[in-house]
Design a protein around this motif. Structure first.
Motif, mmCIF file in Angstrom:
data_model
loop_
_atom_site.group_PDB
_atom_site.id
_atom_site.type_symbol
_atom_site.label_atom_id
_atom_site.label_comp_id
_atom_site.label_asym_id
_atom_site.label_seq_id
_atom_site.Cartn_x
_atom_site.Cartn_y
_atom_site.Cartn_z
ATOM 1 N N GLU A 121 0.816 -1.215 0.000
ATOM 2 C CA GLU A 121 0.000 0.000 0.000
ATOM 3 C C GLU A 121 0.851 1.266 0.000
ATOM 4 N N ASP A 122 2.069 1.195 0.551
ATOM 5 C CA ASP A 122 2.962 2.349 0.566
ATOM 6 C C ASP A 122 4.025 2.252 -0.525
ATOM 7 N N ASP A 123 3.730 1.463 -1.585
ATOM 8 C CA ASP A 123 4.634 1.273 -2.735
ATOM 9 C C ASP A 123 5.961 0.651 -2.336
ATOM 10 N N THR A 124 5.984 -0.131 -1.269
ATOM 11 C CA THR A 124 7.174 -0.904 -0.939
ATOM 12 C C THR A 124 7.121 -2.227 -1.714
ATOM 13 N N ILE A 125 8.274 -2.750 -2.043
ATOM 14 C CA ILE A 125 8.346 -3.973 -2.850
ATOM 15 C C ILE A 125 8.080 -5.184 -1.962
ATOM 16 N N GLU A 126 7.023 -5.923 -2.276
ATOM 17 C CA GLU A 126 6.695 -7.134 -1.525
ATOM 18 C C GLU A 126 7.226 -8.394 -2.195
ATOM 19 N N TRP A 127 7.327 -8.354 -3.525
ATOM 20 C CA TRP A 127 7.808 -9.542 -4.252
ATOM 21 C C TRP A 127 8.266 -9.100 -5.630
ATOM 22 N N MET A 128 9.271 -9.808 -6.174
ATOM 23 C CA MET A 128 9.747 -9.525 -7.533
ATOM 24 C C MET A 128 10.259 -10.820 -8.150
ATOM 25 N N ASN A 129 10.169 -10.911 -9.472
ATOM 26 C CA ASN A 129 10.735 -12.074 -10.160
ATOM 27 C C ASN A 129 12.116 -11.713 -10.704
ATOM 28 N N PRO A 130 12.907 -12.711 -11.132
ATOM 29 C CA PRO A 130 14.278 -12.436 -11.592
ATOM 30 C C PRO A 130 14.341 -11.454 -12.750
ATOM 31 N N MET A 131 13.349 -11.468 -13.656
ATOM 32 C CA MET A 131 13.403 -10.557 -14.793
ATOM 33 C C MET A 131 13.251 -9.111 -14.336
ATOM 34 N N ALA A 132 12.434 -8.883 -13.311
ATOM 35 C CA ALA A 132 12.310 -7.524 -12.768
ATOM 36 C C ALA A 132 13.629 -7.076 -12.151
ATOM 37 N N GLU A 133 14.329 -7.991 -11.514
ATOM 38 C CA GLU A 133 15.648 -7.649 -10.968
ATOM 39 C C GLU A 133 16.588 -7.179 -12.074
ATOM 40 N N GLN A 134 16.567 -7.883 -13.214
ATOM 41 C CA GLN A 134 17.423 -7.496 -14.332
ATOM 42 C C GLN A 134 16.997 -6.155 -14.924
ATOM 43 N N HIS A 135 15.703 -5.984 -15.135
ATOM 44 C CA HIS A 135 15.222 -4.766 -15.794
ATOM 45 C C HIS A 135 15.531 -3.512 -14.981
ATOM 46 N N PHE A 136 15.354 -3.602 -13.646
ATOM 47 C CA PHE A 136 15.491 -2.412 -12.817
ATOM 48 C C PHE A 136 16.770 -2.419 -11.975
ATOM 49 N N ASP A 137 17.654 -3.395 -12.241
ATOM 50 C CA ASP A 137 18.916 -3.494 -11.488
ATOM 51 C C ASP A 137 18.656 -3.560 -9.983
ATOM 52 N N LEU A 138 17.757 -4.463 -9.598
ATOM 53 C CA LEU A 138 17.411 -4.654 -8.196
ATOM 54 C C LEU A 138 18.023 -5.950 -7.671
ATOM 55 N N ASP A 139 17.984 -6.107 -6.352
ATOM 56 C CA ASP A 139 18.481 -7.331 -5.707
ATOM 57 C C ASP A 139 17.505 -7.688 -4.596
ATOM 58 N N ARG A 140 16.843 -8.818 -4.730
ATOM 59 C CA ARG A 140 15.813 -9.189 -3.770
ATOM 60 C C ARG A 140 16.379 -9.379 -2.359
ATOM 61 N N ARG A 141 17.669 -9.671 -2.245
ATOM 62 C CA ARG A 141 18.252 -9.876 -0.926
ATOM 63 C C ARG A 141 18.295 -8.584 -0.113
ATOM 64 N N HIS A 142 18.328 -7.449 -0.815
ATOM 65 C CA HIS A 142 18.438 -6.173 -0.108
ATOM 66 C C HIS A 142 17.244 -5.255 -0.341
ATOM 67 N N ASP A 143 16.533 -5.425 -1.435
ATOM 68 C CA ASP A 143 15.555 -4.419 -1.861
ATOM 69 C C ASP A 143 14.115 -4.738 -1.488
ATOM 70 N N LEU A 144 13.831 -5.947 -1.013
ATOM 71 C CA LEU A 144 12.465 -6.228 -0.570
ATOM 72 C C LEU A 144 12.118 -5.356 0.626
ATOM 73 N N ARG A 145 10.875 -4.905 0.679
ATOM 74 C CA ARG A 145 10.336 -4.022 1.727
ATOM 75 C C ARG A 145 10.849 -2.593 1.597
ATOM 76 N N ALA A 146 11.611 -2.297 0.552
ATOM 77 C CA ALA A 146 12.085 -0.927 0.345
ATOM 78 C C ALA A 146 11.131 -0.188 -0.587
ATOM 79 N N PRO A 147 10.922 1.122 -0.394
ATOM 80 C CA PRO A 147 10.061 1.890 -1.308
ATOM 81 C C PRO A 147 10.637 1.898 -2.721
ATOM 82 N N LEU A 148 9.786 1.646 -3.692
ATOM 83 C CA LEU A 148 10.255 1.550 -5.076
ATOM 84 C C LEU A 148 10.856 2.872 -5.554
#
Length: 439
Positions: A121-148
């Protein structure tokens, strides 16, 4: 009044109480009221002890971790505990099915070629797939629960998300990889939650750029000869009586030359279109490689008209290539004619064929003007020219090497280019052993 509570514990659970009451009634009839009360009291105390023991066992089991087996009940409580166990078993089966379905859904989302982000609800990342990690240069180990917005700071994306108007997708180029273009679509669901879908459209964008370049190049290539032909014809129409026969022939010859150039260009475009659109190849035939190379060498000597020294090298004995003779002749002749065009008079051109257990190899080498290595990766692009002015002077269409590349690819081969500016070039077509038949 005594039997009223029995409705709440069931007939089977009430059986001991009924038995005690019956025994007490019999004792009262034969031994008196005192014996009946004593027996009744003992019965109720025993039943209470049994009830308390089973209730304690039930409470202790309820405090154990989920999944702990239901204990064995005593007396009629055995049936009660069995009912509880069966209900829990059914619930576990339902949970296992739901868990399996969720797992399959996650596996499907993980395998999707598009990126998927689930936002809270506050635009924090709850889940992402590997392709989203590649597209946006994200890392699920550190970026989950962080505001997008803290992770993707590109102004156009932040504005798109804040505008809350997702009727049209956003096309965005990555700051870290300028060659990557993403199409982003946001879908609102479950109240204020959002799902961000991303698709890599870099290849589509490159194809669109190629299409625009192709249209522009074709228009440019046709405009020049059409202007020349139109100019000569207009000149002759307006003042044919003022020109001598030799002048008229000269003008018509130049117009005919430009007309031929347009015809070659259109034929090249039709050939390239048939190759690029995956038109079915001609029925494979055994093409005499030595005979074809000799034929191309003879045509090259005619094209050169004595201006170059042309040598023929044949190694490895007789061999046949499985493929289309028409296409192979076109590719072989294209490389040879290019050598004639870009080798100054007095230069040397070598045309050769070699067959071995590894496959076949056709090459054309020269000591002409050569090519700067920076241009080599783009040589097979349509209309790409190292020297645009010189290409027009020599009659090139800019399609020859593109056609050669497609033909050699259709024959499971490869095209190699080695060149050095001012020292000459070598173009080599290599065919796999599976395409070769040796005597």
């Amino acid at each position: 009044m005594i039997l009223r509570p029995l409705r709440y514990i069931g007939i089977s659970a009430a059986a001991p109480f009924v038995a005690v009451i019956v025994l007490a009634a019999l004792a009262a009839a034969y031994r008196g009221a005192d014996a009946a009360l004593a027996l009744l009291l003992v019965g109720f105390i025993a039943s209470a002890i049994l009830l308390v023991r089973n209730l304690v066992a039930l409470v202790e089991w309820a405090r154990q971790p989920v999944g702990t087996p239901v204990p064995q009940g005593e007396g009629v409580w055995g049936g009660v505990f069995a009912e509880i166990g069966e209900r829990l078993q059914r619930e576990c089966e339902v949970k296992e099915k739901l868990s399996a379905q969720l797992g399959r859904f996650q596996q499907a989302a993980q395998a999707m070629p598009d990126g998927v982000l689930y936002l809270g609800e506050d635009d924090t990342i709850e889940w992402m797939n590997p392709m989203a990690e590649q597209h946006f240069d994200l890392d699920r180990r550190h970026d989950l629960r962080a505001p997008l917005q803290n992770l993707i700071r590109q102004p156009e994306f932040v504005a798109y998300l804040a505008a809350n108007d997702f009727s049209e997708p956003l096309v965005m180029h990555s700051h870290r990889r300028r060659d990557r273009a993403l199409q982003i679509l946001v879908i609102a669901f479950a109240g204020n939650r959002r799902m961000v879908l991303s698709r890599d459209i870099s290849q589509l964008e490159r194809l669109e750029n190629m299409r625009r370049d192709f249209v522009a190049n074709v228009s440019h290539e046709l405009r020049t000869p059409l202007t020349v032909v139109g100019g000569f014809l207009e000149t002759l129409i307006d003042g044919i009586d003022h020109y001598s026969r030799d002048e008229v022939i000269q003008y018509l010859s130049l117009a005919s030359e430009q007309s031929g150039r347009m015809q070659r260009l259109i034929e090249g475009l039709l050939t390239l279109s048939a190759l690029e659109t995956g038109a079915p190849a001609q029925v494979d035939e055994l093409v005499d490689a030595i005979g074809l190379v000799r034929e191309v060498a003879a045509e090259t000597e005619l094209l050169s008209a004595g201006r170059h020294e042309i040598s023929l090298v044949l190694e490895g004995g007789e061999a046949a290539v499985l493929g289309s003779r028409k296409e192979l002749h076109s590719a072989f002749a294209n490389l040879a004619s290019n050598a004639v065009r870009y080798t100054p008079a007095g230069g040397h051109i070598e045309i050769g064929w070699r067959s071995s257990a590894e496959g076949g190899e056709y090459w054309v080498s020269d000591d002409g003007i050569g090519i700067d290595p920076t241009h080599i990766p783009r040589l097979t692009e349509r209309f790409y020219r190292v020297d645009r002015g010189r290409s027009r002077e020599t009659g090139g269409t800019g399609l020859g090497l593109a056609i050669v590349k497609h033909i050699v690819t259709r024959h499971q081969g490869e095209l190699a280019v080695d060149s050095e500016l001012g020292k000459g070039s070598r173009f080599t077509m290599r065919f796999p052993a599976a395409r070769l038949r040796r005597d």
